[in-house]
Scaffold this active site. Structure first.
Site, PDB file in Angstrom:
ATOM      1  N   HIS A 236       0.807  -1.108   0.188  1.00  0.00           N
ATOM      2  CA  HIS A 236       0.171   0.090   0.061  1.00  0.00           C
ATOM      3  C   HIS A 236       0.560   1.134   0.136  1.00  0.00           C
ATOM      4  CE1 HIS A 236      -3.551  -2.623   1.118  1.00  0.00           C
ATOM      5  NE2 HIS A 236      -3.919  -1.868   0.134  1.00  0.00           N
TER       6      HIS A 236
ATOM      7  N   ARG B  41     -10.085   4.864  -3.430  1.00  0.00           N
ATOM      8  CA  ARG B  41      -9.755   4.350  -2.354  1.00  0.00           C
ATOM      9  C   ARG B  41     -10.005   5.308  -1.219  1.00  0.00           C
ATOM     10  NH1 ARG B  41      -5.212   2.060  -5.631  1.00  0.00           N
ATOM     11  NH2 ARG B  41      -5.352  -0.132  -5.404  1.00  0.00           N
TER      12      ARG B  41
ATOM     13  N   ARG C  44     -14.940   3.268  -3.320  1.00  0.00           N
ATOM     14  CA  ARG C  44     -14.818   1.882  -2.589  1.00  0.00           C
ATOM     15  C   ARG C  44     -14.954   2.176  -1.097  1.00  0.00           C
ATOM     16  NH1 ARG C  44      -9.526  -1.663  -2.784  1.00  0.00           N
ATOM     17  NH2 ARG C  44      -8.507   0.071  -1.545  1.00  0.00           N
TER      18      ARG C  44
ATOM     19  N   GLU D 164     -11.626 -10.206  -5.156  1.00  0.00           N
ATOM     20  CA  GLU D 164     -10.407 -10.280  -4.708  1.00  0.00           C
ATOM     21  C   GLU D 164     -10.264 -11.466  -3.982  1.00  0.00           C
ATOM     22  OE1 GLU D 164      -9.105  -6.347  -3.328  1.00  0.00           O
ATOM     23  OE2 GLU D 164     -10.927  -6.269  -2.044  1.00  0.00           O
TER      24      GLU D 164
ATOM     25  N   ASN E 229      -4.736  -7.390  -7.427  1.00  0.00           N
ATOM     26  CA  ASN E 229      -3.445  -7.213  -6.555  1.00  0.00           C
ATOM     27  C   ASN E 229      -3.725  -8.153  -5.346  1.00  0.00           C
ATOM     28  OD1 ASN E 229      -2.707  -5.033  -7.964  1.00  0.00           O
ATOM     29  ND2 ASN E 229      -3.369  -3.555  -6.248  1.00  0.00           N
ATOM     30  N   ASP E 230      -5.020  -8.240  -4.710  1.00  0.00           N
ATOM     31  CA  ASP E 230      -5.493  -9.102  -3.780  1.00  0.00           C
ATOM     32  C   ASP E 230      -5.757 -10.543  -4.449  1.00  0.00           C
ATOM     33  OD1 ASP E 230      -4.977  -7.895  -0.992  1.00  0.00           O
ATOM     34  OD2 ASP E 230      -6.603  -6.571  -1.537  1.00  0.00           O
TER      35      ASP E 230
ATOM     36  N   ARG F 268       1.500 -10.039  -1.325  1.00  0.00           N
ATOM     37  CA  ARG F 268       1.946  -8.937  -2.239  1.00  0.00           C
ATOM     38  C   ARG F 268       3.039  -7.995  -1.570  1.00  0.00           C
ATOM     39  NH1 ARG F 268      -3.796  -5.603  -2.396  1.00  0.00           N
ATOM     40  NH2 ARG F 268      -2.520  -3.761  -2.778  1.00  0.00           N
TER      41      ARG F 268
ATOM     42  N   CYS G 115      -9.412  -3.166 -11.692  1.00  0.00           N
ATOM     43  CA  CYS G 115      -8.671  -2.229 -11.119  1.00  0.00           C
ATOM     44  C   CYS G 115      -7.372  -2.416 -10.244  1.00  0.00           C
ATOM     45  CB  CYS G 115      -9.635  -1.386 -10.168  1.00  0.00           C
ATOM     46  SG  CYS G 115     -10.192  -2.254  -8.787  1.00  0.00           S
TER      47      CYS G 115
HETATM   48  C1  PEP Z   1      -6.537  -4.805  -5.553  1.00  0.00           C
HETATM   49  O1  PEP Z   1      -6.687  -5.726  -4.572  1.00  0.00           O
HETATM   50  O2  PEP Z   1      -6.415  -5.062  -6.587  1.00  0.00           O
HETATM   51  C2  PEP Z   1      -7.140  -3.352  -5.257  1.00  0.00           C
HETATM   52  C3  PEP Z   1      -7.329  -2.849  -6.361  1.00  0.00           C
HETATM   53  O3  PEP Z   1      -7.249  -2.974  -4.050  1.00  0.00           O
HETATM   54  P1  PEP Z   1      -5.958  -2.741  -2.939  1.00  0.00           P
HETATM   55  O4  PEP Z   1      -4.593  -2.444  -3.926  1.00  0.00           O
HETATM   56  O5  PEP Z   1      -6.393  -1.354  -2.505  1.00  0.00           O
HETATM   57  O6  PEP Z   1      -5.859  -3.813  -2.225  1.00  0.00           O
HETATM   58 MG    MG Z   2      -7.523  -5.212  -2.512  1.00  0.00          MG
END
Ligand code: PEP
Ligand code: MG
Length: 752
Positions: A366, A473, A509, A608, A631-632, A642, A679
């Site tokens: 993050h 976010r 979100r 996710e 990402n998740d 990650r 996303c």
């Molecule tokens: C993701 O998990 O891909 C996402 C867009 O959310 P974040 O990166 O904020 O966890």
């Molecule tokens: Mg996420």
């Protein structure tokens, strides 16, 4: 003694020593002996910097031989430490009277009164300290100072060439040289600037107080804060239970409450010192007493005292929790840290931040997301960088390759300046595409959205020509705040976002707190696996007041407009039910209060958590849209953290298994006519975006800087041919998909 002959004699002797046989240590021993002789000093010593910034006694003539390699001064400690840290000459007729004097009984130096210390430096980087001492109380003459400084210069040259000190000495010679560290890209961009160390040690520079009464007030306030901060720290739920650690902590706390310590600090301030100098003075004198008690118990107490003293200094400097005051930052700050969380990065003045270098961290963490949002070039996995830099060093962060250049030569700086100009030109080309729709060569329209998290990101919407905000976010607003933002404040922020989006859709979100996104004002239990812990909608459902307040604020903010709400970390389709109920209830309350409701409310789920992939039929009936948080999703599909670069980049999303999963999502979305977006970070990488379009994605959301490169790729892409290729590769379950797709792109002249 006149300077010329003395200097000439020393230089000649140094040359002879260098030509004589012997190892580095033997040469250093001879050097100190010669300098002492020529300067008629009873003591001559050389201290060299270690990797941790401490100064180690490497050679001495006159002090106890046993102290060589045994005595180490902490960074900034004592007169020798001050000389190195502040890069100044110290000339003291009665060294032990100086408030910063640090007594080391093991050296046997108590019989010497006067001291002259000069930094051994090269290119402005301090490598160590050269010291002479005498029994008589005397101020060294200007000639003495000149001779010693000139000698230190020559010693520095020999140190850098490796001719003295020996290869085993891991001294900080490196710190004067250019260096390149290969790390990993966290947030794109190139930055040239100067190093600021995250949480640097406090060096006391101001010794005498102008107003002792006011100084006493400062000291007392700092002690109160120190005690309160320790109480708070030790009452933390994970520390409050019984156990061995409890005794250790209690002893530590007792130290902070020690009346004798407080009295000595007060007396030092009453004697005219600043609070900071008093802390250092008492630390040094107490250490001298403790060292005489040669047992483990006292050594431990000394560590406690050092810790407490450092903490008190940080409090006095106003830096107990946060970093440097923004005004102290250079305008081209390159922040260097061992580790950094997103909130910590937000503590800094973003207008002065150019780049970030961290020893850990990966592209999906993050803090990387925040760095991208702030437009800061960031490199992670820069091993050992903290030890290899000094504040103020020039540095270049090249996140396009993951390279970090420390103290670059003028050639490298010139090359990078060109590169930055080239990138700026590319950006101008991307800008020219702003109003060109993202349509593939074979006529497929792709919606491109930006990811955002702060109001200041919104101008990117217009600049990039994106179709909307695909992911806002909301937690970043919460992370910037010192307290939980009330409904009115939240509503104001969301309204401002909608106003700046100027009619383009925004997907808000709901709070995704947890994992490495911590709100210090919310009590969040420490968890073993925070990414899979009590985060996002899980917290929202368990603490509905938090989610309800946010939904209320969003409903108010979107009065008369469309509201798109997206729920993170949905793990089962059924979880959407209580969420929708909560939203509906708030909607009814809004109507009952006679406020204008949103024109439409669309509620979507983030996909996710892999489990959802096997519940798509149920999910699609409960949502108005879905958005893939790749990402998740990838971290959970591959079970690869990650934020842990060792494993985070181990598996390629362009592999059959995850791509089949993504394809099943597109199919379900077509079947139920529920729009799907992706996303996560992969949407912003042209080659991955190519594959997503080939799989059938028609909407992607990415960092604003990726819109240009992805649109450029789309304009030259034949989506139909790409689909066939990906279909074929998936059928065969081929490995090396990335290479195959890359070869396809270059054969077709697609810019990726
Ligand atoms: C993701 O998990 O891909 C996402 C867009 O959310 P974040 O990166 O904020 O966890
Ligand atoms: Mg996420």
């Amino acid at each position: 003694m006149t300077s010329e002959p003395a200097l000439r004699v020393i230089m000649r002797r140094l040359r002879e020593i260098m030509s004589e046989p012997g190892d580095g240590q033997q040469r250093l021993d001879k050097i100190v002996k010669q300098i002492a002789g020529v300067m008629v000093a009873e003591v001559c010593s050389i201290y060299l910097k270690r990797q941790d910034g401490s100064l180690e006694l490497f050679a001495t003539e006159g002090l106890n031989r046993d102290a060589v390699h045994a005595v180490r001064m902490k960074r900034g400690e004592g007169l020798v430490g001050r000389c190195a840290e502040l890069n100044i000459t110290v000339n003291e007729p009665e060294a032990s009277n100086h408030p910063a004097f640090s007594y080391r009984p093991e050296t046997g130096e108590e019989i010497y009164h006067s001291l002259l210390a000069v930094p051994i430096q090269r290119s402005g980087q301090v490598l160590g300290v050269l010291v002479v001492q005498n029994r008589t109380q005397k101020e060294y003459s200007d000639e003495d100072v000149e001779v010693l400084q000139a000698t230190a210069m020559v010693v520095a040259e020999h140190l850098v060439s490796g001719a003295v000190a020996g290869s085993g000495a891991s001294i900080e010679i490196e710190k004067s040289l250019s260096a390149v560290i290969q790390g990993e890209k966290m947030a794109d961009g190139i930055a040239l600037g100067h190093v600021v160390l995250h949480e640097p040690r406090i060096v006391v520079t101001h010794l005498m107080a102008e107003d002792p009464a006011a100084e006493l007030v400062r000291l007392e306030a700092a002690i109160v804060t120190l005690r309160a901060s320790l109480d708070e720290m030790f009452e933390h739920e994970h520390l409050s239970g019984a156990g061995e650690h409890r005794d250790v902590l209690e002893a530590y706390r007792m130290f902070a409450h020690d009346k004798g310590w407080e009295r000595r600090l007060r007396e030092a301030v009453e004697g005219g010192l600043t609070a900071e100098a008093a802390v250092e003075r008492v630390q040094n004198s107490t250490r001298a007493r403790m060292l005489r008690q040669n047992d483990a118990y006292w050594r431990e107490r000394q560590r406690d005292l050092d810790d407490l003293s450092d903490r008190l200094l940080r409090i006095l400097a106003g830096r107990i929790t946060s970093a440097d005051a923004p005004s102290a930052l250079p305008p081209d700050t390159i922040l260097v840290a061992r580790t950094m969380g997103p909130a910590e990065l937000l503590d800094y003045d973003r207008r002065r931040l150019r780049g970030l270098i961290v020893e850990d961290g990966s592209g999906q963490s993050h803090v990387a997301v925040v760095a991208k949002a702030l437009g800061i070039a960031a490199v992670g996995q820069a091993r050992g960088v903290v030890e290899r830099v000094t504040a103020g060093d020039a540095a270049i962060v090249d996140a396009t390759t993951g390279e970090v250049h420390l103290r670059p030569s003028s050639d490298v700086i010139a090359a990078y300046s060109d590169k930055v100009r080239f990138l700026a030109r590319r950006q101008r080309q991307y800008k020219a595409l702003r109003d060109v729709p993202a349509v593939t060569a074979d006529g497929v329209r792709v919606n491109l959205h930006i990811n955002a998290g702060l109001l200041v990101d919104l101008p990117h919407l217009k600049e990039s020509g994106a179709d909307g905000v695909g992911l806002f976010r909301t937690e970043l607003l919460f992370m910037l705040s010192n307290t939980l933002p009330k409904v009115e404040r939240q509503a104001d922020s969301y309204s401002a976002v909608l106003a700046r989006a100027d009619g383009k859709p925004v997907v808000f979100r709901t709070l995704d707190i947890g994992g490495d996104k911590v709100l210090h004002y919310l009590r969040q239990p420490k968890e073993e696996n925070p990414a899979m812990g009590w985060r996002a909608v899980r917290m929202g459902l368990d603490r509905p007041a938090l989610l309800r307040t946010q939904v209320r604020a969003l409903l108010r903010a979107a009065g008369g407009q469309e509201l798109r709400l997206m729920i993170p970390m949905i793990s089962t389709a059924a979880e959407m039910d209580p969420v929708r109920e909560l939203i509906e209830k708030e909607h009814q309350i809004l109507l009952a209060k006679g406020r204008e409701p949103p024109k439409t409310i669309r509620v979507g789920a983030m996909v996710e958590v892999p489990c959802l992939l096997f519940e798509l039929d149920a999910l699609m009936k409960k949502v108005d849209f879905i958005s893939v948080g790749s990402n998740d999703l990838m971290q959970f599909m591959f079970a690869a953290d990650r934020t842990n670069a060792r494993v985070g980049s181990r598996y390629d999303p362009l592999s059959p298994a995850p791509l089949r999963a993504l394809k099943s999502l597109v199919k379900a979305s077509e079947k139920y006519k529920v729009p799907v977006t992706l996303c996560g970070e992969m949407a912003g990488r042209p080659i991955e975006a190519l594959v997503l379009i080939a799989l059938g994605f028609r909407s992607l959301s990415m960092a604003p800087a990726s819109i240009g490169p992805v649109k450029t790729m789309i304009l030259s892409l034949d989506a139909n041919r790409a689909s066939k290729l990906v279909e074929d590769l998936l059928k065969k379950g081929t490995t090396g998909m990335r290479e195959r797709i890359s070869a396809f792109a270059s054969a077709e002249g697609i810019e990726i």
